[in-house]
Write a protein that holds these residues in place. Structure first.
Motif, PDB file in Angstrom:
ATOM      1  N   UNK A 230       0.855  -1.179   0.000  1.00  0.00           N
ATOM      2  CA  UNK A 230       0.000   0.000   0.000  1.00  0.00           C
ATOM      3  C   UNK A 230       0.895   1.233   0.000  1.00  0.00           C
ATOM      4  N   UNK A 231       0.476   2.287  -0.710  1.00  0.00           N
ATOM      5  CA  UNK A 231       1.257   3.518  -0.756  1.00  0.00           C
ATOM      6  C   UNK A 231       0.444   4.684  -0.215  1.00  0.00           C
ATOM      7  N   UNK A 232       1.171   5.679   0.288  1.00  0.00           N
ATOM      8  CA  UNK A 232       0.569   6.890   0.849  1.00  0.00           C
ATOM      9  C   UNK A 232       1.391   8.083   0.362  1.00  0.00           C
ATOM     10  N   UNK A 233       0.727   9.199   0.074  1.00  0.00           N
ATOM     11  CA  UNK A 233       1.436  10.393  -0.352  1.00  0.00           C
ATOM     12  C   UNK A 233       1.515  10.518  -1.857  1.00  0.00           C
ATOM     13  N   UNK A 234       2.085  11.635  -2.297  1.00  0.00           N
ATOM     14  CA  UNK A 234       2.191  11.927  -3.728  1.00  0.00           C
ATOM     15  C   UNK A 234       3.225  11.035  -4.398  1.00  0.00           C
ATOM     16  N   UNK A 235       2.886  10.547  -5.594  1.00  0.00           N
ATOM     17  CA  UNK A 235       3.772   9.616  -6.296  1.00  0.00           C
ATOM     18  C   UNK A 235       5.126  10.231  -6.608  1.00  0.00           C
ATOM     19  N   UNK A 236       5.188  11.529  -6.855  1.00  0.00           N
ATOM     20  CA  UNK A 236       6.450  12.164  -7.203  1.00  0.00           C
ATOM     21  C   UNK A 236       7.357  12.472  -6.026  1.00  0.00           C
ATOM     22  N   UNK A 237       6.883  12.260  -4.807  1.00  0.00           N
ATOM     23  CA  UNK A 237       7.697  12.547  -3.624  1.00  0.00           C
ATOM     24  C   UNK A 237       8.770  11.479  -3.414  1.00  0.00           C
ATOM     25  N   UNK A 238       9.817  11.798  -2.658  1.00  0.00           N
ATOM     26  CA  UNK A 238      10.848  10.794  -2.381  1.00  0.00           C
ATOM     27  C   UNK A 238      10.241   9.551  -1.738  1.00  0.00           C
TER      28      UNK A 238
ATOM     29  N   UNK B 241       2.381   6.927   9.660  1.00  0.00           N
ATOM     30  CA  UNK B 241       2.637   7.117   8.228  1.00  0.00           C
ATOM     31  C   UNK B 241       2.288   8.544   7.813  1.00  0.00           C
ATOM     32  N   UNK B 242       1.196   9.064   8.342  1.00  0.00           N
ATOM     33  CA  UNK B 242       0.798  10.437   8.017  1.00  0.00           C
ATOM     34  C   UNK B 242       1.870  11.434   8.428  1.00  0.00           C
TER      35      UNK B 242
ATOM     36  N   UNK C 246       7.234  12.649   2.035  1.00  0.00           N
ATOM     37  CA  UNK C 246       7.584  11.345   1.484  1.00  0.00           C
ATOM     38  C   UNK C 246       6.381  10.660   0.821  1.00  0.00           C
ATOM     39  N   UNK C 247       6.693   9.813  -0.124  1.00  0.00           N
ATOM     40  CA  UNK C 247       5.737   8.822  -0.604  1.00  0.00           C
ATOM     41  C   UNK C 247       6.044   7.541   0.157  1.00  0.00           C
ATOM     42  N   UNK C 248       5.152   7.118   1.020  1.00  0.00           N
ATOM     43  CA  UNK C 248       5.415   6.004   1.928  1.00  0.00           C
ATOM     44  C   UNK C 248       4.833   4.712   1.368  1.00  0.00           C
ATOM     45  N   UNK C 249       5.617   3.652   1.453  1.00  0.00           N
ATOM     46  CA  UNK C 249       5.209   2.328   0.966  1.00  0.00           C
ATOM     47  C   UNK C 249       5.331   1.343   2.111  1.00  0.00           C
ATOM     48  N   UNK C 250       4.249   0.650   2.413  1.00  0.00           N
ATOM     49  CA  UNK C 250       4.305  -0.437   3.389  1.00  0.00           C
ATOM     50  C   UNK C 250       3.865  -1.720   2.696  1.00  0.00           C
ATOM     51  N   UNK C 251       4.309  -2.865   3.187  1.00  0.00           N
ATOM     52  CA  UNK C 251       3.990  -4.128   2.519  1.00  0.00           C
ATOM     53  C   UNK C 251       4.069  -5.282   3.505  1.00  0.00           C
ATOM     54  N   UNK C 252       3.448  -6.395   3.123  1.00  0.00           N
ATOM     55  CA  UNK C 252       3.545  -7.634   3.891  1.00  0.00           C
ATOM     56  C   UNK C 252       4.798  -8.383   3.465  1.00  0.00           C
TER      57      UNK C 252
ATOM     58  N   UNK D 165      15.603   3.912  -6.219  1.00  0.00           N
ATOM     59  CA  UNK D 165      16.170   3.870  -4.872  1.00  0.00           C
ATOM     60  C   UNK D 165      15.174   4.509  -3.907  1.00  0.00           C
ATOM     61  N   UNK D 166      15.281   4.138  -2.628  1.00  0.00           N
ATOM     62  CA  UNK D 166      14.332   4.629  -1.638  1.00  0.00           C
ATOM     63  C   UNK D 166      15.026   4.834  -0.298  1.00  0.00           C
ATOM     64  N   UNK D 167      14.412   5.639   0.543  1.00  0.00           N
ATOM     65  CA  UNK D 167      14.777   5.701   1.945  1.00  0.00           C
ATOM     66  C   UNK D 167      14.160   4.467   2.592  1.00  0.00           C
ATOM     67  N   UNK D 168      14.955   3.719   3.345  1.00  0.00           N
ATOM     68  CA  UNK D 168      14.526   2.426   3.863  1.00  0.00           C
ATOM     69  C   UNK D 168      14.486   2.477   5.388  1.00  0.00           C
ATOM     70  N   UNK D 169      13.333   2.113   5.945  1.00  0.00           N
ATOM     71  CA  UNK D 169      13.130   2.107   7.392  1.00  0.00           C
ATOM     72  C   UNK D 169      12.646   0.718   7.787  1.00  0.00           C
TER      73      UNK D 169
END
Length: 348
Positions: free
Chosen positions: A56-64, A84-85, A92-98, A153-157
């Protein structure tokens, strides 16, 4: 001092106990067939690294892009949308996944189930653990997800086991990591202290299986209360909602055993972390009863230039009160990345 004593077990064994406790909370028997339960089959997903990954993604697609990697047995829903908010509001454009073997991503039922003894054994054991995959494979899943989303590439947390996966990500795929945040995690060094001994009776209690949903949820609540932050109030209603959602969405004990075996078999990353060059932030609760704060100190010392943030009163969870501080620290660490790489996409 007495209240500072901890059981001197390999950290992998500590995580195994957490894993097995959660297995008891679920109450399902491990499945060995090749087809996952109907409720476990993925809904909206992408094909990545040869498996289906629910995201699932959150935020604008063009954001980091900022990729969140969750811990052992935990589905992506444990990344609270309020937290996430906080990240989205910081651009940021935030991506979470299983992760594989939890939630609605692919479950490796055909691989069978390692013995619990093998999954939890320390690295000094005379026989190797029966791992079906390694943390490096789980890191490759995350890379594959970025590929599927067209992200260079992404910022990874990463949190807990997710922090271990994020470390593997940075070690093995350095060109894909803009910045790294290792949250309540560890290098995997077996000499590090394990969980507080007072957690052991609770873990043992939770090994008793149950097939009753409400009892399973209550067992889960008891575990989370025990590892929660002593310096902050616990939002019981919000936590119960997550535990219930996770149970209903898909809880697969056999998959969690395979994840635990991956942690054990992957060993220590301590030496390899010296190669990491991405801006790195290590965050840990000073009162973490599962992975003691010594693990954070060890992680920060192992990565060149890493910054360490120890949060007073925080345990092995993310209380609402610390969200702004942690989100701001993640954003500040991301700002240390070279400017031309911040977007995470190919330059035009």
């Amino acid at each position: 001092m007495k209240n500072e004593r901890r059981l001197r077990l390999p950290l992998q064994g500590a995580l195994a106990l957490t894993c097995l406790a959660l297995l008891g909370a679920c109450g399902h028997s491990p499945r060995r067939d090749s087809q996952p339960p109907e409720s476990c089959r993925p809904w909206h997903s992408v094909r990545a690294n040869g498996i289906d990954i629910e995201y699932e993604t959150f935020g604008e697609e063009g954001n980091p892009p900022l990729l969140l990697i969750m811990g052992l047995s935990a589905q992506m829903v444990y990344w609270d949308e309020g937290f996430i908010d906080q990240l989205v509001r910081r651009g940021f454009r935030v991506i979470r996944f299983d992760n594989r073997d939890v939630g609605r991503s692919t479950h490796f039922h055909a691989a069978g189930v390692p013995s619990q003894a093998s999954a939890s054994q320390g690295p000094t054991s005379s026989s190797p653990p029966e791992a079906r995959y390694l943390l490096s494979d789980m890191a490759a899943d995350a890379v594959g997800l970025l590929d599927a989303l067209g992200i260079k590439a992404a910022h990874v947390v990463g949190l807990s086991m997710g922090g271990m996966i994020a470390q593997e990500f940075a070690i093995r795929h350095p060109e894909r990591v803009l910045s790294l945040t290792s949250l309540m995690s560890s290098t995997g060094d077996p000499s590090l202290p394990g969980p507080k001994p007072e957690l052991m009776p609770l873990f043992e209690l939770l090994l008793s299986p149950t097939r009753d949903r409400e009892q399973a949820i209550e067992h889960g609540m008891r575990l989370f209360r025990a590892i929660a932050s002593p310096g902050f109030p616990l939002d019981e209603a919000a936590l119960r909602k997550k535990v219930a959602l996770s149970y209903d969405r898909c809880y697969d004990p056999a998959g969690v055993v395979r994840q635990q075996a991956a942690i054990t078999a992957s060993g220590s990353r301590k030496q390899a972390l010296a190669s990491v060059r991405a801006p790195t932030l290590v965050i840990h609760g000073k009162e973490d009863p599962v992975i003691p704060v010594e693990a954070a100190i060890d992680t920060a010392r192992s990565i060149p230039g890493a910054e360490l943030l120890v949060v007073e009163g925080m345990g092995h969870d993310l209380p609402r009160e610390v969200w702004p501080r942690i989100a701001e620290a993640i954003a500040a660490n991301a700002a240390r990345a070279p400017g031309e790489r911040r977007s995470g996409r190919e330059a035009p």
